[in-house]
Design an enzyme around this catalytic site. Structure first.
Site, PDB file in Angstrom:
ATOM      1  N   ASP A   1      12.842  14.211  15.752  1.00 41.51           N
ATOM      2  CA  ASP A   1      11.838  13.975  14.893  1.00 41.51           C
ATOM      3  C   ASP A   1      10.974  14.129  15.381  1.00 41.51           C
ATOM      4  O   ASP A   1      10.474  15.112  15.956  1.00 41.51           O
ATOM      5  CB  ASP A   1      12.228  12.270  15.242  1.00 41.51           C
ATOM      6  CG  ASP A   1      13.501  11.617  14.954  1.00 41.51           C
ATOM      7  OD1 ASP A   1      14.393  11.797  14.203  1.00 41.51           O
ATOM      8  OD2 ASP A   1      13.451   9.558  15.045  1.00 41.51           O
TER       9      ASP A   1
ATOM     10  N   HIS B   1      12.747  14.772  20.005  1.00 42.63           N
ATOM     11  CA  HIS B   1      12.214  15.615  19.030  1.00 42.63           C
ATOM     12  C   HIS B   1      11.369  16.607  19.506  1.00 42.63           C
ATOM     13  O   HIS B   1      11.816  17.113  20.444  1.00 42.63           O
ATOM     14  CB  HIS B   1      10.610  14.431  19.722  1.00 42.63           C
ATOM     15  CG  HIS B   1      10.825  12.797  19.819  1.00 42.63           C
ATOM     16  ND1 HIS B   1      11.498  12.358  20.702  1.00 42.63           N
ATOM     17  CD2 HIS B   1      10.213  12.090  18.645  1.00 42.63           C
ATOM     18  CE1 HIS B   1      11.500  10.912  19.948  1.00 42.63           C
ATOM     19  NE2 HIS B   1      11.264  10.453  18.729  1.00 42.63           N
TER      20      HIS B   1
END
Length: 211
Positions: free
Chosen positions: A18, A166
């Site tokens: 993400d 991430h």
């Protein structure tokens, strides 16, 4: 539909990333995945795409990874409940990604995993197949030691798992290093494989194991 994992008896897992694209972290994640021969799903934050980082989105798709929509501004949709805002946040990134990779995304992840049902309703109108949260969160966003990331994922591993990682940071928050995430991949992927698991994108999980 909103999914957090896929119901299956097959030992298969999806890695997701993400908040990118960002330099140098997306580049380093892509290099690590290439060395490990793993394809993943990247949920792109529209506001993070600029003249410099747009090439990273193109590269990510070119290298066989899946591109998903992570909205434009990374609002938390338990705080912003306006349907017009949700549609705008999705639509801006939807059009941007379609222009970069030549096809519209069909997976979306709400920032922080919040307001999934609200996001799913707006995404369905754009033809999205799923709103994707996760079943394993090693909290790499908080920069724990790499070994803690590995330990958390391995301990919680299960068939059809979707792992949250991430490759960037919300632009409205303090930028964080993703070096520990990159470092963790070098150990994490072999550990998962040693347990008999294979890797797939979220879309592949949906294709083969729709509940």
């Amino acid at each position: 539909m909103v999914v957090r994992s896929i119901a299956t008896e097959e030992d298969v897992v999806a890695l997701t990333f993400d908040d990118g694209p960002s330099r140098p972290w997306t580049e380093l994640v892509l290099e690590a995945l290439a060395e490990l021969d793993v394809r993943a799903t990247f949920f792109v934050q529209g506001a993070a795409v600029d003249d410099e980082t747009s090439a990273l989105v193109v590269r990510t798709a070119r290298e066989g990874h899946e591109i998903g929509n992570h909205t434009h501004s990374h609002f938390s949709f338990d705080e912003v409940r306006d349907e017009t805002v949700v549609r705008d946040e999705l639509g801006r990134t939807h059009e941007l990604l379609a222009s970069l990779i030549g096809r519209p995304p069909d997976l979306v992840r709400p920032p922080y995993g919040r307001g999934a049902e609200l996001v799913d309703a707006a995404a369905s109108a754009l033809g999205y197949r799923a709103t994707v949260n996760w079943s394993i969160d090693p909290e790499d966003w908080d920069e724990p030691p790499a070994e803690e990331i590995v330990e958390c994922v391995v301990e919680e591993l299960h068939p059809g798992a979707i792992v949250l990682l991430h490759d960037g940071s919300p632009l409205r928050e303090r930028a964080r290093s993703r070096s520990v995430t990159t470092e963790a991949l070098a150990t994490l992927v072999p550990e998962i494989r040693s347990r008999g698991y294979r890797f797939a994108t979220v879309g592949e999980l949906l294709d083969g194991h729709r509940a």
